[in-house]
Design a protein around this motif. Sequence first.
Motif, short mmCIF file in Angstrom:
data_model
loop_
_atom_site.label_atom_id
_atom_site.label_comp_id
_atom_site.label_asym_id
_atom_site.label_seq_id
_atom_site.Cartn_x
_atom_site.Cartn_y
_atom_site.Cartn_z
N LYS A 176 4.28 1.80 -0.56
CA LYS A 176 4.64 1.68 -1.98
C LYS A 176 6.07 1.19 -2.11
O LYS A 176 6.99 1.82 -1.57
CB LYS A 176 4.51 3.03 -2.66
CG LYS A 176 3.08 3.48 -2.77
CD LYS A 176 3.00 4.68 -3.67
CE LYS A 176 1.55 4.88 -4.09
NZ LYS A 176 1.42 5.86 -5.13
N PHE A 219 9.21 -0.21 -4.62
CA PHE A 219 9.79 -0.20 -5.96
C PHE A 219 10.78 -1.35 -6.02
O PHE A 219 11.78 -1.34 -5.29
CB PHE A 219 10.49 1.15 -6.13
CG PHE A 219 10.92 1.50 -7.52
CD1 PHE A 219 10.04 2.12 -8.40
CD2 PHE A 219 12.23 1.28 -7.93
CE1 PHE A 219 10.45 2.49 -9.68
CE2 PHE A 219 12.65 1.65 -9.20
CZ PHE A 219 11.76 2.27 -10.08
N TYR A 234 0.80 -4.45 -0.30
CA TYR A 234 1.75 -3.45 -0.81
C TYR A 234 1.36 -3.02 -2.22
O TYR A 234 0.80 -3.81 -2.98
CB TYR A 234 3.17 -4.03 -0.89
CG TYR A 234 3.86 -4.21 0.43
CD1 TYR A 234 4.72 -3.23 0.92
CD2 TYR A 234 3.67 -5.36 1.20
CE1 TYR A 234 5.37 -3.40 2.13
CE2 TYR A 234 4.31 -5.54 2.40
CZ TYR A 234 5.16 -4.55 2.87
OH TYR A 234 5.79 -4.72 4.06
N THR A 284 5.73 -1.45 -7.73
CA THR A 284 6.18 -1.10 -9.07
C THR A 284 7.48 -1.85 -9.32
O THR A 284 8.33 -1.92 -8.44
CB THR A 284 6.46 0.43 -9.17
OG1 THR A 284 5.26 1.12 -8.87
CG2 THR A 284 6.95 0.82 -10.55
N LEU A 337 11.10 7.32 -8.99
CA LEU A 337 11.07 6.91 -7.58
C LEU A 337 10.14 7.79 -6.73
O LEU A 337 9.86 7.46 -5.58
CB LEU A 337 12.48 6.97 -6.98
CG LEU A 337 13.46 5.88 -7.44
CD1 LEU A 337 14.87 6.19 -6.96
CD2 LEU A 337 13.02 4.52 -6.90
N GLN A 389 7.34 6.79 -3.89
CA GLN A 389 7.58 5.46 -3.34
C GLN A 389 8.02 5.58 -1.88
O GLN A 389 8.53 6.62 -1.46
CB GLN A 389 8.67 4.74 -4.14
CG GLN A 389 8.35 4.56 -5.61
CD GLN A 389 7.25 3.53 -5.86
OE1 GLN A 389 7.08 2.59 -5.08
NE2 GLN A 389 6.48 3.70 -6.91
N ASP A 390 7.86 4.48 -1.13
CA ASP A 390 8.32 4.48 0.27
C ASP A 390 9.62 3.70 0.43
O ASP A 390 10.42 3.99 1.30
CB ASP A 390 7.25 3.84 1.18
CG ASP A 390 5.96 4.63 1.14
OD1 ASP A 390 6.01 5.83 1.47
OD2 ASP A 390 4.92 4.07 0.74
N VAL A 403 12.68 0.84 -1.57
CA VAL A 403 13.20 0.11 -2.74
C VAL A 403 13.69 -1.25 -2.28
O VAL A 403 14.36 -1.36 -1.25
CB VAL A 403 14.41 0.85 -3.39
CG1 VAL A 403 15.05 -0.01 -4.46
CG2 VAL A 403 13.97 2.17 -3.99
N LEU A 431 12.95 8.53 -0.12
CA LEU A 431 12.37 7.25 0.31
C LEU A 431 12.89 6.91 1.70
O LEU A 431 13.97 7.36 2.09
CB LEU A 431 12.74 6.14 -0.68
CG LEU A 431 11.82 6.03 -1.90
CD1 LEU A 431 11.89 7.26 -2.78
CD2 LEU A 431 12.18 4.80 -2.72
#
Length: 339
Positions: free
Chosen positions: A2, A4, A25, A28, A64, A67-68, A70, A109
């Motif tokens: 995931k 972001f 993937y 977001t 956040l 999520q994995d 950014v 993350l």
Amino acid sequence: MKVFVTGGTGYIGRVLVPMLVKVGYDVTVLDREFLNYDDVNTEYDSLDVKIIKDDIRYFEPSLLRGQDAVVDLAALSNDPIGDLDPLKTWDINYIGRARVARLAKKVGLERYIVSSSCSVYGFREDTANEMSDVNPLTTYAQANVEVEKDNLKLGDSQFTPVALRLATAFGYSKRMRFDLAINAMTLNVFKKGKLGLMRDGEQYRPFVHVIDISRSIMTALESERELVHSQIFNVGSASLNVKLKELAETVRRTVNPSSTIEWYGDPDRRSYRASFDKIENTLGFHTEVSIEDGIREIKEKLRENVLDDFPETHTVEQYKKLINQRSHNLGIDKSNIIL
Ligand SMILES: NC(=O)c1ccc[n+]([C@@H]2O[C@H](COP(=O)([O-])OP(=O)(O)OC[C@H]3O[C@@H](n4cnc5c(N)ncnc54)[C@H](O)[C@@H]3O)[C@@H](O)[C@H]2O)c1
């Protein structure tokens, strides 16, 4: 995985996000949508990409969660835009992106990638590599230097920050930028049969296609942790360090051989070149798209009327408009904030 993506409706985001989705993937996007492209909602909806219209300086940290990684692209995105309002630029490009990295680490993350710029090297005689002293000449470049320093320091056994110093981009994106040198030259030759060039054209600049930038970001997401942990990488290729007069000649030849170059200004010898050995040797990353291919791609889109010289494609002008609309906000009441 995931991911972001802040600033994910911008020029790079519009190429990167579909590419990430294509390889599986879950994406977001968080973006203020300063540049207002309506078609982004339809496209991202169809890709199952969620867009959160919010600001990196104020969004709720809980966004956040789960999520994995950014990819932090949100910024006022070049030197002239940064010069329009240096305080805002500092606020977004440094304070805002430092906040995103701190929150990403706090929420747990694993990876954080920030888009910095080769402009941190300033003008110089030699070819700059990641160990060279930086020489940031603008607020935009200074904010990149500071955000790299702060964010890379956050690295620990759980959290891997990476900084990518991107060369100047070129090529087609659905959120097109005609404020970038190659794109602007191509537009001018196509529309007006001429392009303006600052004397004497001996200046070098490094360039990279927006598809290759997106590939480099994917490489930074996927490379083994030890290879990228708290590391800086220049993104580009030695063959794309080019003299502006050669670049102008390439655009002229590729778009319209009967077009002309119009010289202006006093000779400006301010140059810079970057070395891309580190990303090639450490991560095995090589660019794939040539300048000629990028020019041809834009020419085709202009010819097909997919692209035009819309006001939003001139990023500096667009931000100027936003700044003029800005009321009395001092960043206190969120509802008043235009920029
Ligand atoms: N394009 C290039 O040549 C280039 C070169 C070097 C570095 N970079 C960096 O890459 C990143 C992306 O560049 P781009 O070309 O896609 O720029 P862009 O201007 O097209 O996109 C930036 C996006 O960030 C968003 N944004 C700005 N401030 C925000 C905020 N406070 N909160 C949330 N969203 C915000 C904007 O709405 C926009 O969609 C930037 O950090 C830029 O400095 C770009």
